[in-house]
Scaffold this motif. Structure first.
Motif, PDB file in Angstrom:
ATOM      1  N   ARG A  76       0.800  -1.224   0.000  1.00  0.00           N
ATOM      2  CA  ARG A  76       0.000   0.000   0.000  1.00  0.00           C
ATOM      3  C   ARG A  76       0.833   1.274   0.000  1.00  0.00           C
ATOM      4  NH1 ARG A  76      -3.797  -2.288   4.883  1.00  0.00           N
ATOM      5  NH2 ARG A  76      -5.368  -3.381   3.623  1.00  0.00           N
ATOM      6  N   LEU A  77       2.145   1.131   0.049  1.00  0.00           N
ATOM      7  CA  LEU A  77       3.018   2.304   0.148  1.00  0.00           C
ATOM      8  C   LEU A  77       2.742   3.389  -0.902  1.00  0.00           C
ATOM      9  CD1 LEU A  77       6.541   0.882   1.076  1.00  0.00           C
ATOM     10  CD2 LEU A  77       5.111   2.432   2.427  1.00  0.00           C
ATOM     11  N   PRO A  78       2.471   3.025  -2.168  1.00  0.00           N
ATOM     12  CA  PRO A  78       2.259   4.078  -3.170  1.00  0.00           C
ATOM     13  C   PRO A  78       1.021   4.934  -2.921  1.00  0.00           C
ATOM     14  CG  PRO A  78       2.764   1.983  -4.229  1.00  0.00           C
ATOM     15  CD  PRO A  78       2.492   1.697  -2.793  1.00  0.00           C
ATOM     16  N   SER A  79       0.074   4.418  -2.117  1.00  0.00           N
ATOM     17  CA  SER A  79      -1.187   5.133  -1.892  1.00  0.00           C
ATOM     18  C   SER A  79      -1.184   5.813  -0.530  1.00  0.00           C
ATOM     19  CB  SER A  79      -2.362   4.142  -1.988  1.00  0.00           C
ATOM     20  OG  SER A  79      -3.526   4.680  -1.434  1.00  0.00           O
ATOM     21  N   SER A  80      -1.546   7.075  -0.505  1.00  0.00           N
ATOM     22  CA  SER A  80      -1.619   7.796   0.772  1.00  0.00           C
ATOM     23  C   SER A  80      -2.710   7.208   1.668  1.00  0.00           C
ATOM     24  CB  SER A  80      -1.878   9.282   0.534  1.00  0.00           C
ATOM     25  OG  SER A  80      -3.105   9.474  -0.146  1.00  0.00           O
ATOM     26  N   GLN A  81      -3.829   6.822   1.058  1.00  0.00           N
ATOM     27  CA  GLN A  81      -4.911   6.195   1.827  1.00  0.00           C
ATOM     28  C   GLN A  81      -4.438   4.844   2.367  1.00  0.00           C
ATOM     29  OE1 GLN A  81      -8.566   5.681  -0.313  1.00  0.00           O
ATOM     30  NE2 GLN A  81      -9.646   4.776   1.410  1.00  0.00           N
ATOM     31  N   GLY A  82      -3.692   4.095   1.534  1.00  0.00           N
ATOM     32  CA  GLY A  82      -3.162   2.808   1.971  1.00  0.00           C
ATOM     33  C   GLY A  82      -2.205   2.951   3.141  1.00  0.00           C
ATOM     34  N   ARG A  83      -1.394   4.007   3.110  1.00  0.00           N
ATOM     35  CA  ARG A  83      -0.469   4.241   4.220  1.00  0.00           C
ATOM     36  C   ARG A  83      -1.221   4.566   5.498  1.00  0.00           C
ATOM     37  NH1 ARG A  83       2.373   6.873  -0.008  1.00  0.00           N
ATOM     38  NH2 ARG A  83       1.676   8.940   0.673  1.00  0.00           N
ATOM     39  N   GLN A  84      -2.314   5.293   5.376  1.00  0.00           N
ATOM     40  CA  GLN A  84      -3.128   5.619   6.547  1.00  0.00           C
ATOM     41  C   GLN A  84      -3.750   4.353   7.146  1.00  0.00           C
ATOM     42  OE1 GLN A  84      -5.920   8.560   5.195  1.00  0.00           O
ATOM     43  NE2 GLN A  84      -4.401  10.200   5.090  1.00  0.00           N
ATOM     44  N   VAL A  85      -4.222   3.464   6.260  1.00  0.00           N
ATOM     45  CA  VAL A  85      -4.801   2.199   6.730  1.00  0.00           C
ATOM     46  C   VAL A  85      -3.750   1.383   7.471  1.00  0.00           C
ATOM     47  CG1 VAL A  85      -5.757  -0.026   5.986  1.00  0.00           C
ATOM     48  CG2 VAL A  85      -6.571   2.097   4.934  1.00  0.00           C
ATOM     49  N   PHE A  86      -2.536   1.358   6.915  1.00  0.00           N
ATOM     50  CA  PHE A  86      -1.442   0.616   7.558  1.00  0.00           C
ATOM     51  C   PHE A  86      -1.157   1.166   8.950  1.00  0.00           C
ATOM     52  CE2 PHE A  86       3.126   0.828   8.566  1.00  0.00           C
ATOM     53  CZ  PHE A  86       3.342  -0.516   8.840  1.00  0.00           C
ATOM     54  N   VAL A  87      -1.093   2.490   9.079  1.00  0.00           N
ATOM     55  CA  VAL A  87      -0.808   3.114  10.381  1.00  0.00           C
ATOM     56  C   VAL A  87      -1.871   2.729  11.400  1.00  0.00           C
ATOM     57  CG1 VAL A  87      -0.685   5.312  11.619  1.00  0.00           C
ATOM     58  CG2 VAL A  87       0.521   5.031   9.436  1.00  0.00           C
ATOM     59  N   VAL A  88      -3.142   2.749  10.980  1.00  0.00           N
ATOM     60  CA  VAL A  88      -4.241   2.393  11.889  1.00  0.00           C
ATOM     61  C   VAL A  88      -4.111   0.930  12.330  1.00  0.00           C
ATOM     62  CG1 VAL A  88      -6.738   2.034  12.045  1.00  0.00           C
ATOM     63  CG2 VAL A  88      -5.834   4.130  11.003  1.00  0.00           C
ATOM     64  N   GLU A  89      -3.865   0.023  11.375  1.00  0.00           N
ATOM     65  CA  GLU A  89      -3.765  -1.400  11.688  1.00  0.00           C
ATOM     66  C   GLU A  89      -2.557  -1.689  12.573  1.00  0.00           C
ATOM     67  OE1 GLU A  89      -3.726  -3.600   8.045  1.00  0.00           O
ATOM     68  OE2 GLU A  89      -5.911  -3.539   7.843  1.00  0.00           O
ATOM     69  N   PHE A  90      -1.435  -1.053  12.265  1.00  0.00           N
ATOM     70  CA  PHE A  90      -0.217  -1.279  13.044  1.00  0.00           C
ATOM     71  C   PHE A  90      -0.381  -0.747  14.466  1.00  0.00           C
ATOM     72  CE2 PHE A  90       4.079  -0.216  14.514  1.00  0.00           C
ATOM     73  CZ  PHE A  90       4.721  -1.427  14.293  1.00  0.00           C
ATOM     74  N   LYS A  91      -1.005   0.439  14.610  1.00  0.00           N
ATOM     75  CA  LYS A  91      -1.227   1.015  15.935  1.00  0.00           C
ATOM     76  C   LYS A  91      -2.150   0.121  16.760  1.00  0.00           C
ATOM     77  CE  LYS A  91      -2.846   5.223  18.238  1.00  0.00           C
ATOM     78  NZ  LYS A  91      -3.422   6.584  18.063  1.00  0.00           N
ATOM     79  N   ARG A  92      -3.188  -0.391  16.117  1.00  0.00           N
ATOM     80  CA  ARG A  92      -4.121  -1.271  16.835  1.00  0.00           C
ATOM     81  C   ARG A  92      -3.407  -2.544  17.292  1.00  0.00           C
ATOM     82  NH1 ARG A  92      -9.089  -4.852  14.600  1.00  0.00           N
ATOM     83  NH2 ARG A  92     -10.225  -5.103  16.555  1.00  0.00           N
ATOM     84  N   PHE A  93      -2.559  -3.091  16.418  1.00  0.00           N
ATOM     85  CA  PHE A  93      -1.818  -4.305  16.782  1.00  0.00           C
ATOM     86  C   PHE A  93      -0.946  -4.049  17.999  1.00  0.00           C
ATOM     87  CE2 PHE A  93       1.798  -7.130  16.775  1.00  0.00           C
ATOM     88  CZ  PHE A  93       1.235  -8.372  16.489  1.00  0.00           C
ATOM     89  N   MET A  94      -0.246  -2.938  18.007  1.00  0.00           N
ATOM     90  CA  MET A  94       0.637  -2.628  19.123  1.00  0.00           C
ATOM     91  C   MET A  94      -0.151  -2.435  20.414  1.00  0.00           C
ATOM     92  SD  MET A  94       3.531  -2.973  17.807  1.00  0.00           S
ATOM     93  CE  MET A  94       4.539  -2.436  19.195  1.00  0.00           C
ATOM     94  N   GLN A  95      -1.337  -1.830  20.314  1.00  0.00           N
ATOM     95  CA  GLN A  95      -2.181  -1.670  21.503  1.00  0.00           C
ATOM     96  C   GLN A  95      -2.642  -3.029  22.031  1.00  0.00           C
ATOM     97  OE1 GLN A  95      -5.149   0.933  19.813  1.00  0.00           O
ATOM     98  NE2 GLN A  95      -4.203   2.781  20.664  1.00  0.00           N
ATOM     99  N   LEU A  96      -3.007  -3.935  21.115  1.00  0.00           N
ATOM    100  CA  LEU A  96      -3.452  -5.268  21.507  1.00  0.00           C
ATOM    101  C   LEU A  96      -2.311  -6.103  22.074  1.00  0.00           C
ATOM    102  CD1 LEU A  96      -5.783  -6.080  18.493  1.00  0.00           C
ATOM    103  CD2 LEU A  96      -6.505  -5.986  20.887  1.00  0.00           C
ATOM    104  N   SER A  97      -1.083  -5.762  21.684  1.00  0.00           N
ATOM    105  CA  SER A  97       0.062  -6.549  22.141  1.00  0.00           C
ATOM    106  C   SER A  97       0.267  -6.433  23.652  1.00  0.00           C
ATOM    107  CB  SER A  97       1.336  -6.123  21.403  1.00  0.00           C
ATOM    108  OG  SER A  97       1.775  -4.851  21.815  1.00  0.00           O
TER     109      SER A  97
END
Length: 203
Positions: A154-175
């Protein structure tokens, strides 16, 4: 996040739990059915553990040393394997396969030696907690790998990068509650393995 958030998230993790369990089972079957093929690799690992067990047994308060080693070894490995999934989930998959191979290989040796009952006594009491904990840790490691893989695409897409940040942040919170669950489960398993298991094997 709180523990209940983690348990709710387990519903979303079902396919990862199934995948992790299947990889572990595949390793077990390979280790059991083709034990001769993996004998050199697995015997070196087993001999290393045997040497360590002998050195612990020679110490004063050996039961406390055994408990400490089992708990720290399992807890640190489980925590490491969750975050090692950042490399696209490769290490958690390998960890599952190798652990399955070792367990299957040991089961094969015990069956050949007509010691199946001894094997079950040595594995089941703590294994009913330890194995699911390993599967859960690896499943979350695989999940992190999937997040990283999708994020890379998703790197080429700004929206894709935003989705990645949300998913990664949620994963870290769940960790955070995940680490708590793993530590408590593996602490209980270590108590059983260092006290009840030796007693059962000695009977």
């Amino acid at each position: 996040m709180k523990p209940r958030d983690l348990f709710r998230h387990f519903k979303e993790m079902q396919k990862y739990f199934i995948a992790a369990a299947l990889v572990f089972l595949a390793g077990f079957v390979l280790g059991y059915a083709d034990s001769a093929k993996f004998e050199t690799l697995l015997q070196s690992q087993i001999q290393g553990l045997q040497q360590l067990a002998r050195s612990i047994a020679a110490k004063d308060h050996s039961m406390l040393w055994l408990f400490g080693f089992i708990f720290l070894n399992n807890a640190l490995k489980s925590i490491f394997i969750v975050f090692a999934g950042i490399f696209f989930g490769v290490l958690p998959l390998f960890f599952l396969l190798v652990n399955g191979l070792v367990l299957g290989y040991l089961a094969s040796l015990q069956v050949q030696g007509d010691q199946l009952a001894m094997f079950l006594k040595g594995i089941l009491p703590h294994g009913i907690l330890e194995i699911p904990a390993i599967v859960i840790a690896c499943a979350y490691g695989i999940r992190l790998g999937a997040i990283m893989g999708k994020g890379f695409l998703r790197l080429p897409s700004s929206q894709g990068r935003q989705v990645f940040v949300v998913e990664f942040k949620r994963f870290m919170q769940l960790s955070v509650p995940l680490m708590g669950l793993l530590v408590v489960t593996l602490l209980t398993a270590a108590i059983i393995e260092s006290t009840i298991t030796p007693w059962l094997i000695g009977k």
